[in-house]
Design a protein around this motif. Structure first.
Motif, mmCIF file in Angstrom:
data_model
loop_
_atom_site.group_PDB
_atom_site.id
_atom_site.type_symbol
_atom_site.label_atom_id
_atom_site.label_comp_id
_atom_site.label_asym_id
_atom_site.label_seq_id
_atom_site.Cartn_x
_atom_site.Cartn_y
_atom_site.Cartn_z
ATOM 1 N N VAL A 128 0.851 -1.186 0.000
ATOM 2 C CA VAL A 128 0.000 0.000 0.000
ATOM 3 C C VAL A 128 0.888 1.239 0.000
ATOM 4 C CG1 VAL A 128 -1.742 1.298 1.259
ATOM 5 C CG2 VAL A 128 -1.847 -1.185 1.240
ATOM 6 N N GLN A 129 0.806 2.019 -1.075
ATOM 7 C CA GLN A 129 1.575 3.249 -1.202
ATOM 8 C C GLN A 129 0.688 4.323 -1.809
ATOM 9 O OE1 GLN A 129 5.026 2.382 -3.535
ATOM 10 N NE2 GLN A 129 5.924 1.064 -1.988
ATOM 11 N N ASP A 130 0.799 5.506 -1.274
ATOM 12 C CA ASP A 130 0.027 6.649 -1.774
ATOM 13 C C ASP A 130 -1.472 6.366 -1.784
ATOM 14 O OD1 ASP A 130 2.456 7.940 -2.253
ATOM 15 O OD2 ASP A 130 2.577 7.154 -4.293
ATOM 16 N N GLY A 131 -1.941 5.518 -0.868
ATOM 17 C CA GLY A 131 -3.358 5.217 -0.793
ATOM 18 C C GLY A 131 -3.848 4.196 -1.807
ATOM 19 N N TRP A 132 -2.928 3.494 -2.469
ATOM 20 C CA TRP A 132 -3.281 2.496 -3.471
ATOM 21 C C TRP A 132 -2.724 1.130 -3.077
ATOM 22 C CZ3 TRP A 132 -6.275 3.403 -7.787
ATOM 23 C CH2 TRP A 132 -6.601 4.742 -8.027
ATOM 24 N N LEU A 133 -3.522 0.084 -3.266
ATOM 25 C CA LEU A 133 -3.117 -1.291 -2.999
ATOM 26 C C LEU A 133 -2.720 -1.941 -4.317
ATOM 27 C CD1 LEU A 133 -3.036 -3.760 -1.014
ATOM 28 C CD2 LEU A 133 -5.336 -4.268 -1.850
ATOM 29 N N MET B 151 -7.477 2.613 -1.672
ATOM 30 C CA MET B 151 -7.848 2.226 -0.312
ATOM 31 C C MET B 151 -9.054 3.046 0.168
ATOM 32 S SD MET B 151 -5.873 -0.237 0.699
ATOM 33 C CE MET B 151 -6.165 -0.232 2.459
ATOM 34 N N ALA B 152 -9.249 4.228 -0.417
ATOM 35 C CA ALA B 152 -10.373 5.097 -0.043
ATOM 36 C C ALA B 152 -10.918 5.770 -1.293
ATOM 37 C CB ALA B 152 -9.925 6.140 0.972
ATOM 38 N N TRP B 153 -12.186 6.191 -1.202
ATOM 39 C CA TRP B 153 -12.834 6.908 -2.290
ATOM 40 C C TRP B 153 -13.558 8.093 -1.675
ATOM 41 C CZ3 TRP B 153 -12.723 7.603 -7.250
ATOM 42 C CH2 TRP B 153 -13.803 8.181 -7.910
ATOM 43 N N GLU B 154 -13.224 9.285 -2.139
ATOM 44 C CA GLU B 154 -13.801 10.532 -1.642
ATOM 45 C C GLU B 154 -13.738 10.608 -0.119
ATOM 46 O OE1 GLU B 154 -17.669 10.972 -3.419
ATOM 47 O OE2 GLU B 154 -16.800 11.330 -5.406
ATOM 48 N N GLY B 155 -12.590 10.189 0.433
ATOM 49 C CA GLY B 155 -12.361 10.274 1.865
ATOM 50 C C GLY B 155 -12.935 9.141 2.697
ATOM 51 N N HIS B 156 -13.602 8.182 2.064
ATOM 52 C CA HIS B 156 -14.202 7.061 2.789
ATOM 53 C C HIS B 156 -13.443 5.775 2.467
ATOM 54 C CE1 HIS B 156 -17.586 9.583 3.869
ATOM 55 N NE2 HIS B 156 -17.658 9.976 2.606
ATOM 56 N N GLU C 224 1.925 -10.509 1.005
ATOM 57 C CA GLU C 224 0.553 -10.260 0.583
ATOM 58 C C GLU C 224 -0.403 -10.371 1.767
ATOM 59 O OE1 GLU C 224 0.722 -11.891 -3.931
ATOM 60 O OE2 GLU C 224 0.285 -13.331 -2.380
ATOM 61 N N ARG C 225 -1.482 -9.609 1.690
ATOM 62 C CA ARG C 225 -2.523 -9.644 2.705
ATOM 63 C C ARG C 225 -3.860 -9.578 2.015
ATOM 64 N NH1 ARG C 225 -2.099 -6.482 7.949
ATOM 65 N NH2 ARG C 225 -3.795 -7.904 8.271
ATOM 66 N N PRO C 226 -4.865 -10.204 2.611
ATOM 67 C CA PRO C 226 -6.214 -10.075 2.050
ATOM 68 C C PRO C 226 -6.864 -8.756 2.490
ATOM 69 C CG PRO C 226 -6.253 -11.577 3.920
ATOM 70 C CD PRO C 226 -4.813 -11.138 3.717
ATOM 71 N N PHE C 227 -7.653 -8.201 1.606
ATOM 72 C CA PHE C 227 -8.394 -6.971 1.872
ATOM 73 C C PHE C 227 -9.833 -7.191 1.425
ATOM 74 C CE2 PHE C 227 -4.100 -5.558 1.755
ATOM 75 C CZ PHE C 227 -4.033 -4.426 2.551
ATOM 76 N N PRO D 246 -8.109 -4.039 5.639
ATOM 77 C CA PRO D 246 -7.200 -5.180 5.794
ATOM 78 C C PRO D 246 -7.862 -6.279 6.631
ATOM 79 C CG PRO D 246 -6.113 -3.129 6.413
ATOM 80 C CD PRO D 246 -7.569 -2.827 6.233
ATOM 81 N N LEU D 247 -7.702 -7.517 6.211
ATOM 82 C CA LEU D 247 -8.214 -8.666 6.953
ATOM 83 C C LEU D 247 -7.053 -9.353 7.660
ATOM 84 C CD1 LEU D 247 -10.652 -10.091 4.252
ATOM 85 C CD2 LEU D 247 -11.198 -8.634 6.196
ATOM 86 N N GLN D 248 -7.353 -10.389 8.382
ATOM 87 C CA GLN D 248 -6.323 -11.116 9.122
ATOM 88 C C GLN D 248 -5.282 -11.696 8.170
ATOM 89 O OE1 GLN D 248 -7.789 -14.465 11.332
ATOM 90 N NE2 GLN D 248 -5.945 -14.631 12.554
#
Length: 111
Positions: free
Chosen positions: A23-28, A37-42, A107-110, A47-49
């Protein structure tokens, strides 16, 4: 990394579980590209386990029976089982040290 330029063919359905890393600059980063990772601030991705922490060593061996046959694992099953319980990433690194064919990415699940 531009949401506005994405085609609907490359969208992920809401509620889907995806695998990604870095995750860099808000992008996975995923195998198919990038997701915000967000859209319009939401937040739109959570991230999951860690999957390595979600599965016991016994379950891992059931999913990958060839792993159980590898000499470091087969001759030290108790050691690897205990190590997996406390430090799954370290156990995987040690197995990978012996067998370079074991794939390992952070890697991680999202969802």
């Amino acid at each position: 990394k531009d949401v506005e330029s994405q085609s609907s063919a490359r969208l992920v359905a809401w509620g889907s579980t995806i695998i990604g890393h870095g995750v860099q600059d808000g992008w996975l980063e995923t195998e198919q590209g990038y997701l915000p990772m967000a859209w319009e601030g939401h937040p739109v991705l959570t991230p999951l386990q860690d999957p390595l922490e979600a599965v016991s060593f016994k379950e891992l061996l059931q999913l990958n029976p060839k792993l159980a046959e590898m000499p470091p694992v087969s001759t030290n099953l108790e050691f690897y089982t205990a190590m997996w319980h406390d430090w799954p990433h370290n156990a995987l690194r040690l197995m990978r040290h012996h067998y370079s064919s074991i794939r390992m990415r952070p890697e991680r699940p999202f969802q």
